[in-house]
Design a protein around this motif. Structure first.
Motif, PDB file in Angstrom:
ATOM      1  N   THR A   1      51.682  14.114 -70.163  1.00 17.67           N
ATOM      2  CA  THR A   1      52.737  13.107 -69.999  1.00 17.67           C
ATOM      3  C   THR A   1      53.193  12.949 -68.564  1.00 17.67           C
ATOM      4  O   THR A   1      53.823  11.950 -68.214  1.00 17.67           O
ATOM      5  CB  THR A   1      53.954  13.479 -70.868  1.00 17.67           C
ATOM      6  OG1 THR A   1      54.520  14.696 -70.373  1.00 17.67           O
ATOM      7  CG2 THR A   1      53.548  13.657 -72.325  1.00 17.67           C
ATOM      8  N   GLY A   2      52.925  13.940 -67.716  1.00 20.40           N
ATOM      9  CA  GLY A   2      53.382  13.888 -66.331  1.00 20.40           C
ATOM     10  C   GLY A   2      54.836  14.272 -66.168  1.00 20.40           C
ATOM     11  O   GLY A   2      55.376  14.211 -65.059  1.00 20.40           O
ATOM     12  N   ARG A   3      55.493  14.674 -67.243  1.00 20.63           N
ATOM     13  CA  ARG A   3      56.896  15.057 -67.154  1.00 20.63           C
ATOM     14  C   ARG A   3      57.035  16.482 -66.635  1.00 20.63           C
ATOM     15  O   ARG A   3      56.195  17.342 -66.893  1.00 20.63           O
ATOM     16  CB  ARG A   3      57.561  14.949 -68.521  1.00 20.63           C
ATOM     17  CG  ARG A   3      57.643  13.523 -69.052  1.00 20.63           C
ATOM     18  CD  ARG A   3      58.282  13.508 -70.430  1.00 20.63           C
ATOM     19  NE  ARG A   3      58.389  12.153 -70.958  1.00 20.63           N
ATOM     20  CZ  ARG A   3      58.845  11.860 -72.181  1.00 20.63           C
ATOM     21  NH1 ARG A   3      59.240  12.851 -72.979  1.00 20.63           N
ATOM     22  NH2 ARG A   3      58.906  10.604 -72.574  1.00 20.63           N
ATOM     23  N   GLY A   4      58.127  16.694 -65.911  1.00 19.55           N
ATOM     24  CA  GLY A   4      58.379  18.033 -65.410  1.00 19.55           C
ATOM     25  C   GLY A   4      58.681  19.012 -66.540  1.00 19.55           C
ATOM     26  O   GLY A   4      59.252  18.647 -67.572  1.00 19.55           O
ATOM     27  N   ILE A   5      58.293  20.253 -66.341  1.00 22.46           N
ATOM     28  CA  ILE A   5      58.501  21.295 -67.355  1.00 22.46           C
ATOM     29  C   ILE A   5      59.586  22.238 -66.854  1.00 22.46           C
ATOM     30  O   ILE A   5      59.405  22.899 -65.818  1.00 22.46           O
ATOM     31  CB  ILE A   5      57.199  22.074 -67.610  1.00 22.46           C
ATOM     32  CG1 ILE A   5      56.101  21.122 -68.098  1.00 22.46           C
ATOM     33  CG2 ILE A   5      57.438  23.194 -68.618  1.00 22.46           C
ATOM     34  CD1 ILE A   5      54.743  21.781 -68.220  1.00 22.46           C
ATOM     35  N   PRO A   6      60.717  22.298 -67.528  1.00 20.99           N
ATOM     36  CA  PRO A   6      61.789  23.199 -67.085  1.00 20.99           C
ATOM     37  C   PRO A   6      61.490  24.647 -67.460  1.00 20.99           C
ATOM     38  O   PRO A   6      60.734  24.930 -68.392  1.00 20.99           O
ATOM     39  CB  PRO A   6      63.012  22.675 -67.837  1.00 20.99           C
ATOM     40  CG  PRO A   6      62.448  22.083 -69.090  1.00 20.99           C
ATOM     41  CD  PRO A   6      61.110  21.498 -68.706  1.00 20.99           C
TER      42      PRO A   6
END
Length: 292
Positions: free
Chosen positions: A5-10
């Protein structure tokens, strides 16, 4: 960041060899400070993702996006089972103030058991789940109840005599008394179920004969149990193992020379089939004496 997804992973753990690990922020951004120049290995670990490793050449400040792939994993099914709890209870006759032996206990889970000589029984229940009990005994009113295993309360169940069965037993006892006629021993009074339960519960017949009648019990020359004459050796074994709770009536005939015992089971048979009672017979000119 998530490779799909390209979303950042916290909260990903980022480690560069030679430096302290750091956690990524809510948007996946991370910063590792104090990394010495040279070829270094960067490792990223995050819950639900495969561990990812990258080689990098550090000569100055480096901006590096690391894509990690989701890990395929299966959680074991969570099984929540209630805790098994041992349930102990006692069954008593409130009229005669005595424990009841051989009471049938059946539970809603299919367990069956019987009370022991002290009226005690043990079954297994499940904490937090109601357990249905059926309590049955010959000559007593049936009792059905529901208990909550694990509540820690002592459990005592009182069975009240069935008046109809009691009346039927009284009829059979009168038949037994009429049959004895003038042969009944005057100095050795008979014992009925009420006396047997109240005073001799937990004792064997051999013990109660010795304690109740003392030296007079030495008059006994023959023993008839449930209309069957026993040899001396057999009678000794039966009297030393039969409990008072299992007996309906004890009587003495021919000045105490004949001991006659009627068990609770035999009384149940008498009520169901109308057993014919033979006249008592005692012949003492032979050794051992003949009796029936």
């Amino acid at each position: 960041m998530d490779g799909a997804t390209g979303r950042g992973i916290p909260n990903a753990v980022v480690t560069v060899d030679g430096s302290r690990p750091v956690l990524s922020e809510s948007d996946g951004f991370y910063m590792v400070e104090g990394v010495e120049a040279g070829t270094r290995t960067l490792q990223v670990e995050a819950f639900g993702y495969r561990p990812t490793t990258r080689e990098l050449e550090v000569t100055r400040d480096v901006m590096l996006d690391v894509a990690v792939d989701a890990a395929a994993f299966v959680l074991d099914p969570l099984i929540v089972a209630p805790r098994a709890v041992d349930v102990t209870g006692r069954v008593r006759d409130p009229i005669r103030d005595a424990p009841l032996k051989s009471v049938d206990i059946r539970t809603s889970s299919g367990q069956t058991t019987r009370t022991n000589a002290r009226g005690r029984f043990d079954v297994t229940g499940w904490e937090g789940m109601g357990l249905f009990l059926e309590i049955r005994a010959f000559g007593y009113m049936p009792l059905d109840t529901v208990i909550e295993p694990g509540d820690g309360r002592p459990r005592v169940y009182f069975l009240r005599p069935d008046p109809l069965v009691e009346e039927m037993i009284d009829v059979e006892i009168r038949r037994i008394e009429d049959r004895a006629g003038g042969q009944r021993a005057i100095t050795m009074r008979p014992l009925d179920r009420t006396l047997l339960l109240r005073r001799w519960s937990g004792h064997t017949v051999e013990e109660l004969l010795r304690l109740q009648y003392g030296r007079r019990a030495q008059r006994i020359r023959c023993t008839v149990i449930d209309e069957e004459s026993l040899t001396a050796a057999v009678a000794e074994g039966v009297l030393s193992t039969t409990l008072a709770q299992d007996v309906e009536r004890i009587e003495f005939l021919f000045d105490g020379a004949m001991l006659r015992i009627y068990t609770r089971d035999f009384m149940r048979t008498m009520l169901g089939s109308g057993i014919e009672l033979r006249p008592p017979t005692y012949v003492d000119v032979v050794d051992p004496p003949f009796c029936s």
